[in-house]
Design an enzyme around this catalytic site. Structure first.
Site, PDB file in Angstrom:
ATOM      1  CE  LYS A 104      -6.339   0.330  -4.844  1.00 52.53           C
ATOM      2  NZ  LYS A 104      -7.326  -0.191  -5.823  1.00 52.53           N
TER       3      LYS A 104
ATOM      4  CG  HIS B 156      -9.613  -3.456 -12.674  1.00 48.99           C
ATOM      5  ND1 HIS B 156     -10.288  -4.106 -11.657  1.00 48.99           N
ATOM      6  CD2 HIS B 156      -8.295  -3.476 -12.317  1.00 48.99           C
ATOM      7  CE1 HIS B 156      -9.426  -4.494 -10.736  1.00 48.99           C
ATOM      8  NE2 HIS B 156      -8.211  -4.135 -11.105  1.00 48.99           N
TER       9      HIS B 156
END
Length: 351
Positions: free
Chosen positions: A218, A237
C-alpha cells in the site's frame, strides 16, 4: 470511472464550501486555512489534544547484523510481546532499492489526476487493489486525510499488473526489486518469531500459509493539511496482516498507543518499521500483540509511507497454533478464513 471531479468552489454566506471533491489530494489543493467538516476528528481523537507532545517513543530498534543471534531473537520476541512494533536496521535491503521504491511511488502520486484515475479501484468489495481514498466504514462518516494505491507484489501468481502504474516507467522494476529484496527479511523475522513462541523455526510461517503468503503493498499519500491538529491521516487501528513491513518517508507521522496515550514514533533513516498484525496475535494465541497505531499529517509537507502487509490467501484459515493451545491455555480466538476476517474488520462486524 464514476469518480466525482472537482467541481470548484461555490461561495456560500461568505464561506468557501468545497463541493464534490473525491480525492484528498484535490481537497488539499483547495483548502487554504480550514478543512471540510468530515475530516475534523472527534475531540477524543484530535491529535492536537491527544498526542503526548515533546516526547518521542523509542520503540525497540534491532540490528539484524548483530553476531549474537540469540540476542536478536530475544529482542524480536520481546518487542512483539511488549510493544507489537519494532524497527530493524542493517536489514540487508540496499538503500538504493528503498530509494527507487520511494521515488517511483512519489512520481505516480504527482501525475495529473486523470492519469491516476486509470488505476482507480473498481466498484464493489471484491478487491483491495487499485488507487483510492476510502478504505473502511468510519464512525459518523468521518474521512481520513489520505489517498492510497494498493497492489500485490508477491507471489507472481497473485500479481495483477492492471493495478501497477505504467508511468513512471521505472515503477515496475523498482517494485519487483523491492519484493525480491524483502524475502530475506521475511524469513529472518518468521524464524525469530517462531522460535520466540517455543515453536520450531519453520512452524510459524507454515501456519501462516508458508510460500503462498501474499505481499500486499500500500502506498499512502498524505498531502499537506492546513489543520494537522484536527485531522488524521489514518485513524487508530491494528493491521489485519500477519506482520507489516513499513518504509516511511522523512516526514514524521507514525504514532503508537502506549498506556492509553499517543506518542510519535521516532523516525530512523533507512530503518524498516515492523508491526505485529492481527493474524500474528491470533496465531500466537495472544502472546504477541498487534500494535494500535495511527498517522498524523503535516501542515507544510507531504508524508508518504510504503507498508507491505504479509497476509495469507483469502481462503486460508487462521487460528491459534495447535502447539500453543492446551487445557491451561485454551484458544482465545476463533479459527476462520482470512477473507471472512477481513470482511468483518472492514465492516466493523465483531469477529
Amino acid at each position: 470511472m464514476g469518480v466525482e471531479r472537482v467541481q470548484g468552489i461555490a461561495s456560500l454566506d461568505g464561506h468557501q464550501k468545497l463541493m464534490g471533491v473525491e480525492r484528498v489530494q484535490g481537497i488539499a489543493s483547495l483548502s487554504k486555512d480550514e478543512i471540510p467538516a468530515e475530516f475534523v476528528r472527534s475531540v477524543n481523537e484530535q491529535p492536537g489534544i491527544t498526542t503526548v507532545h515533546g516526547e518521542v517513543l523509542e520503540v525497540p530498534t534491532i540490528d539484524l547484523t548483530d553476531p549474537d543471534e540469540e540476542k536478536v531473537l530475544r529482542a524480536i520476541a520481546d518487542a512483539s510481546r511488549n510493544w507489537g512494533m519494532f524497527q530493524i536496521v542493517n536489514h540487508g535491503i540496499p538503500v538504493e532499492a528503498i530509494t527507487k521504491l520511494q521515488a517511483s511511488g512519489k512520481e505516480f502520486f504527482e501525475l495529473p489526476q486523470e492519469e491516476k484515475e486509470v488505476y482507480a479501484k473498481p466498484p464493489g468489495p471484491q478487491s483491495m487493489e487499485g488507487y483510492g481514498t476510502k478504505l473502511q466504514k468510519e464512525a459518523e462518516g468521518k474521512k481520513a486525510w489520505v489517498d492510497h494505491l494498493f497492489h500485490k507484489i508477491w507471489p507472481p501468481s497473485a500479481v495483477n499488473y492492471r493495478f501497477w502504474p505504467k508511468n513512471p516507467p521505472s515503477y515496475r522494476e523498482a517494485n519487483e526489486e523491492y519484493a525480491k529484496q524483502l524475502h530475506g527479511v521475511v524469513e529472518k523475522l518468521f524464524k525469530s518469531l517462531s522460535l520466540g513462541l517455543g515453536l520450531e523455526g519453520h512452524e510459524l510461517k507454515e501456519a501462516a500459509s508458508g510460500d503462498d503468503m501474499v505481499y500486499l503493498l500500500k502506498i499512502n499519500y498524505y498531502p499537506p493539511c492546513p489543520r494537522p491538529d484536527l485531522a488524521l491521516g489514518v485513524p487508530a487501528h491494528t493491521d489485519m496482516s500477519i506482520i507489516t513491513i513499513l518504509v516511511p518517508n522523512h516526514v514524521q507521522g507514525l504514532q503508537a498507543s502506549r498506556d492509553g496515550h499517543w506518542y510519535d514514533v521516532k523516525y530512523i533513516p533507512n530503518a524498516l518499521v515492523i508491526h505485529v498484525g492481527d493474524q500474528l496475535e491470533i496465531l500466537s494465541n495472544g502472546k504477541y500483540k498487534a500494535v494500535l497505531h495511527r498517522t498524523t499529517v503535516n501542515k507544510e509537507q507531504t508524508r508518504m509511507s510504503w507498508p507491505v502487509f504479509l497476509e495469507p490467501p483469502g481462503e486460508f484459515e487462521v487460528g491459534p497454533h495447535p502447539k500453543l493451545v492446551d487445557h491451561e491455555n485454551p484458544p482465545k480466538y476463533k479459527t476462520k478464513k482470512y477473507s471472512d476476517y477481513v470482511y468483518c474488520k472492514l465492516n466493523k462486524i465483531p469477529q
